[in-house]
Every structure is written in C-alpha cells, then in structure tokens.
Design a protein around this motif. Structure first.
Motif, short mmCIF file in Angstrom:
data_model
loop_
_atom_site.label_atom_id
_atom_site.label_comp_id
_atom_site.label_asym_id
_atom_site.label_seq_id
_atom_site.Cartn_x
_atom_site.Cartn_y
_atom_site.Cartn_z
N HIS A 143 0.83 -1.20 0.00
CA HIS A 143 0.00 0.00 0.00
C HIS A 143 0.87 1.26 0.00
O HIS A 143 1.90 1.32 0.66
CB HIS A 143 -0.93 0.01 1.21
CG HIS A 143 -1.86 -1.17 1.25
ND1 HIS A 143 -2.87 -1.34 0.33
CD2 HIS A 143 -1.90 -2.25 2.07
CE1 HIS A 143 -3.52 -2.47 0.59
NE2 HIS A 143 -2.95 -3.04 1.65
N THR A 144 0.39 2.27 -0.73
CA THR A 144 1.11 3.54 -0.77
C THR A 144 0.76 4.37 0.46
O THR A 144 -0.40 4.72 0.67
CB THR A 144 0.73 4.34 -2.04
OG1 THR A 144 1.05 3.54 -3.18
CG2 THR A 144 1.52 5.65 -2.11
N THR A 145 1.74 4.65 1.28
CA THR A 145 1.54 5.47 2.47
C THR A 145 2.61 6.56 2.51
O THR A 145 3.59 6.51 1.76
CB THR A 145 1.65 4.62 3.75
OG1 THR A 145 2.99 4.08 3.81
CG2 THR A 145 0.64 3.50 3.75
N HIS A 177 3.36 6.76 -7.98
CA HIS A 177 2.56 6.91 -6.75
C HIS A 177 1.79 8.23 -6.76
O HIS A 177 0.63 8.28 -6.32
CB HIS A 177 3.45 6.83 -5.52
CG HIS A 177 4.03 5.48 -5.26
ND1 HIS A 177 3.28 4.33 -5.33
CD2 HIS A 177 5.30 5.08 -4.93
CE1 HIS A 177 4.04 3.28 -5.06
NE2 HIS A 177 5.27 3.71 -4.82
N TYR A 178 2.42 9.28 -7.25
CA TYR A 178 1.79 10.60 -7.28
C TYR A 178 0.49 10.55 -8.09
O TYR A 178 -0.49 11.22 -7.76
CB TYR A 178 2.76 11.62 -7.89
CG TYR A 178 2.18 13.00 -8.08
CD1 TYR A 178 2.01 13.85 -6.99
CD2 TYR A 178 1.81 13.46 -9.33
CE1 TYR A 178 1.48 15.12 -7.14
CE2 TYR A 178 1.28 14.73 -9.50
CZ TYR A 178 1.12 15.55 -8.41
OH TYR A 178 0.58 16.81 -8.58
N ILE A 181 -2.14 7.83 -5.88
CA ILE A 181 -2.42 7.92 -4.43
C ILE A 181 -3.88 8.30 -4.20
O ILE A 181 -4.43 9.19 -4.83
CB ILE A 181 -1.52 8.98 -3.76
CG1 ILE A 181 -0.08 8.48 -3.68
CG2 ILE A 181 -2.02 9.32 -2.36
CD1 ILE A 181 0.89 9.51 -3.18
N GLU A 182 -4.50 7.62 -3.27
CA GLU A 182 -5.85 7.97 -2.82
C GLU A 182 -5.90 7.91 -1.31
O GLU A 182 -5.57 6.89 -0.72
CB GLU A 182 -6.88 7.01 -3.42
CG GLU A 182 -7.09 7.19 -4.91
CD GLU A 182 -8.34 6.49 -5.40
OE1 GLU A 182 -9.23 6.23 -4.56
OE2 GLU A 182 -8.43 6.19 -6.60
N ASP A 184 -4.24 9.58 1.18
CA ASP A 184 -3.15 10.02 2.06
C ASP A 184 -2.60 11.35 1.53
O ASP A 184 -1.78 11.40 0.62
CB ASP A 184 -2.05 8.97 2.08
CG ASP A 184 -1.08 9.17 3.25
OD1 ASP A 184 -0.87 10.34 3.62
OD2 ASP A 184 -0.56 8.17 3.77
N ALA A 187 1.23 11.90 1.92
CA ALA A 187 1.99 11.20 0.87
C ALA A 187 1.94 11.97 -0.44
O ALA A 187 2.95 12.11 -1.13
CB ALA A 187 1.42 9.79 0.68
N LEU A 188 0.77 12.49 -0.77
CA LEU A 188 0.62 13.26 -2.01
C LEU A 188 1.48 14.51 -1.99
O LEU A 188 2.16 14.84 -2.98
CB LEU A 188 -0.85 13.64 -2.20
CG LEU A 188 -1.20 14.38 -3.50
CD1 LEU A 188 -1.00 13.47 -4.70
CD2 LEU A 188 -2.62 14.89 -3.46
N CYS A 191 5.16 13.64 -2.41
CA CYS A 191 5.45 13.34 -3.82
C CYS A 191 5.56 14.63 -4.63
O CYS A 191 6.48 14.79 -5.44
CB CYS A 191 4.34 12.47 -4.41
SG CYS A 191 4.33 10.77 -3.85
#
Length: 470
Positions: A143-145, A177-178, A181-182, A184, A187-188, A191
């Motif tokens: 997962h992208t965090t 990821h940028y 991403i949904e 977070d 995180a956005l 990026c």
C-alpha cells in the motif's frame, strides 16, 4: 437566466463555472457547442455579463467555491443550462461553499480522509535511522503510504534519484505513486515536493497579497526566507519554491503553495482577518498552526484541502482575540509568529519618534526619528519600516515584547510629555534587562519595563512608574 438567478441569489462576487471540453462533446453536438462558445466569448447572455478565462486565473476573484466531483452537461438551450449527473472521479467542476459545507464528505478527487497521527518530521527522522535494507523493505510495501514515500525519498537522498528499486528508478516510482495515491494527503504532498510540482497560475495569488499593500515571504520557520515585495514572473516564483524552499523542506515546497492560494482567497473575501499583519510569512503561519495542534489530532500536513483552508481561517480569526487564545504565553506565540501588531500601532510609534530625536536599535538595524521624514503615519511605507525593524528579532516572544514596549512608551509620553528617553534605545538589550516572562500579564510586564527604565536610566524622570496603562 432564471436558473442563474435562482442559484446565485445573495452572492457577493462572480460565480465561476468550469466547462470540460472533450472530443466526445464535439462529435455529438459540435454545432450546439460552437454556438455556446460564441455566446460565452461575446461577453453577454440575456443581460448576464460573462468573462471567460482559465479557471486558476478566475477563481480568486469569484464567489467562494470548492472543487468537487461533478461537471456540467453540455446540452445547451436558449434559456437554461442543465447539470448532468456526476461523472468519473477525474472530472472537474465548481460547487458553492454553502452547498459543500452541507456535505463535507464531497471533496476534490473524492479522496478519503485517512487518520494519520505521525508528522512528516517524525517520519523523516525515523527513516534516517533505518539501514538500507530496512528502507528498501519499507519502500516496497504493497500500500502507498506517507511512510513509504518518505522511505523512497531517503533512498534517493542516499543513492541519488536514479537509484533503482525493484527495476524502477526512485523518480519513476514516486511519479507513479503521485498519479495513483488515494486517501493520504501527506503522501501526495511529499510526492509533489519531491517531483517539483507547481500549481498553475500561482502568480495571481502573489499579486493579490502585494495589491493588498503587504509583502510576502516564503521559507521554513527558523531558516532563511525569500522576501517578495512585488509581482513575480511564474518562472521566478517556481525557482524560489523549488530551489530555496525545497532545499529546506520537500513538504513545504508543496504545502506553502496551498497556503498561498488559501491566503490570497481570504485576503479577497475576508481582508479583516489580516488587520495588523503587514508581512505574510507563510513558513511562520505553518509553524504557529503546528504549534497549536492538539495531541492525537491529525497533523496539519495530513489534512485534506477543505479542512486546511478552514483551519487557516479559524486561526486568523482567533489569533487577535486574547480570550480565545487562553493564556498570555499562547497569545504572544501566535501574534508574535504571525507578525500581527495592534490596530493603532503605527500611530503610537509615530508619536514616540515625533516626540524627540531617538533611535531604536536591534541587530544593526534602527528605527529612528529620521524615518518620519517625507512620509505620513497613514502611509503603508511607514508601517513597512516598522515591520522590517520588528523582523530583526529572531524570537517571536521578543518581537511581541518589543511591540508591548513601544506601545507602553507611547502611552507614557502621551500622558507625560516631559518624559525624555535616551537617544539610542537598544530594544533587545532592554528586554533582556527587564527579565520579563512570556507567561506574565501585560500589566506585570509593563511594571517591569517601567522599573527597568528607571533603574538603568533609560528615562530622565523619576515619577514615570505612575504612567502604567492597563
């Protein structure tokens, strides 16, 4: 026309609509679409004036709006425009603030608000303590965090952005990821800062600040700032963000862009929130909001945009109200960091400088009677001279003590014109001699200032202790 009048009744500024032009629309109804575009570009329809342009350029002058996940149907009729059902997640339109506040769950891109109690700084510190193997393990979780993005950034710092992780370079992985991403927001933003992303048409927001008679500074609190006192070319503004600010903090390179947009909107819609603030220091504003954070509350950098904008407005609204700040320490922290001064502060300083030949000094900078020449107390130029002098104090507490001192001196001189101060008045040295404490009330601080003036011969009259103003 009837639809327009019904929807915008009571609005104080220009409503703004975003029309998404796609190839499908042109294939289905090109004649109708061209007819609509001709009417829009003509500048008037049914006595309703119309201004066309890019969304980013029009938004700051429009009614308060929020981006949501819907768009206008292009079926055009001579007397109405009908709204279609919601389209896919990436479509864009405008919805009034009044409607968006009813259902705050609708936000840009339909992002979910994910609880995130770790701050960016704590994640950064943690990633720096990890070994290369541990970093790689954290950077390749499913997962992208935010923690995953910070780990990738740390790998890039150690090995360069072209370093490969599972076959892709760090740059490529963060770019991917940028785009996906949904949920977070931290995180956005990380990026965006790493990839040097810049909001389109950010320059109008800078212009809105300058036109209001204020200056602007960009930079992280406690580090060198870039002062902006005039409109900037977008390329130069981008250079400041991605060379100066990004060098200090990747997060701030993205976060300060958001703050700048919200500040410009508030300056247009609620200028009263900025009374007494001559220089808007974005990094300082972020710092004071982080300092006001409550334990277990979502960190500032993790908030979704609509909550971030609301938090900025509430902070500015409460910052000049001592009863809402709760304590003198908190009041001095907020007002000192924001750079807010009392409403009549310029006229009080003017009174002192006109009373006698005097120079207030600090860190090689001075504010003296000569600064009143060829200017008037009501001119922004004089207020800016005071602001530049106050900005020489590195501590926000000392800065606010300096404001309280100057206000007290003006009250003393106003009540006792025979009072004469020393010609050179070292403000920071005087505050240190006074041994004032940030938790003390204004009355207690004033008593210490008066006592220090008499004891150390900063004033040439003995009965000045009777001139304390509460």
């Amino acid at each position: 026309k009837q639809w327009y009048q019904r929807r915008v009744r009571g609005e104080q500024a220009r409503p703004t609509f975003c029309i998404l032009l796609t190839s499908i629309l042109f294939k289905k109804s090109s004649k109708t679409l061209f007819k609509l575009l001709n009417i829009l570009t003509a500048g008037k329809f049914k006595d309703i004036p119309i201004k066309t342009g890019r969304l980013q350029e029009l938004i700051t002058a429009s009614s308060k709006m929020t981006i949501v996940n819907c768009c206008l149907d292009m079926n055009f009729h001579t007397n109405r425009i009908l709204a279609s059902p919601k389209l896919s997640r990436k479509t864009l339109s405008i919805k009034s603030l009044a409607e968006s506040e009813v259902d705050s769950s609708e936000t840009a891109n339909d992002f979910k608000e994910v609880p995130a109690h770790k701050t960016y700084d704590s994640m950064l510190t943690e990633s720096k303590s990890l070994s290369d193997h541990e970093l790689l393990s954290q950077a390749t979780v499913e997962h992208t965090t935010a923690a995953k993005i910070v780990a990738l950034i740390e790998i890039a710092n150690r090995n360069g952005p072209d370093c490969k992780v599972n076959g892709d370079t760090v740059d490529e992985r963060i770019e991917n990821h940028y785009r996906t991403i949904e949920g977070d927001w931290l995180a956005l933003r990380c990026c965006a800062g790493f990839l040097n992303k810049t909001v389109d048409s950010l320059a109008p927001s800078v212009s809105a600040v300058i036109v209001s008679g204020r200056s602007l500074s960009l930079g992280v609190y406690g580090q060198p700032e870039v002062l902006i006192e005039g409109p900037l070319h977008p390329r130069l503004l981008e250079e400041i963000l991605h060379k100066n600010v990004r060098h200090q903090s990747l997060l701030h390179a993205a976060l300060q862009q958001e703050f700048l947009i919200y500040i410009a909107e508030l300056l247009v819609d609620h200028p009263e929130l900025f009374k007494g603030i001559m220089m808007i220091r974005v990094g300082h504003m972020i710092h004071v909001m982080q300092s006001m954070g409550v334990e277990n509350e979502m960190p500032l950098e993790s908030l979704p945009p609509h909550q971030l904008s609301k938090k900025i407005r509430l902070m500015l609204a409460n910052s000049n109200d001592f009863s809402k700040n709760g304590s003198w320490q908190k009041h001095r922290l907020i007002s000192g960091t924001l750079g807010r001064v009392p409403e009549d502060f310029s006229s009080r300083v003017w009174l002192i400088l006109q009373h006698q030949n005097i120079r207030f000094t600090s860190e090689g900078t001075q504010l003296g009677s000569h600064d009143t020449l060829n200017t008037k107390v009501s001119e922004p130029l004089f207020a800016m001279k005071i602001e530049r002098f106050l900005n020489t104090f590195s501590s926000h507490n000392v800065r606010y003590f300096a404001i309280e001192l100057l206000h007290l001196l003006a009250s003393v001189i106003e009540r006792n014109p025979e009072v004469i101060l020393v010609e050179e008045f070292p403000v920071q040295h005087f505050i240190e001699l006074s041994k004032v404490n940030v938790e003390e009330s204004l009355e207690d601080v004033s008593k210490k200032f008066i006592s220090c003036m008499i004891k150390n011969e900063f004033v040439k009259i003995d009965n000045v202790h009777n001139c304390i103003v509460s």
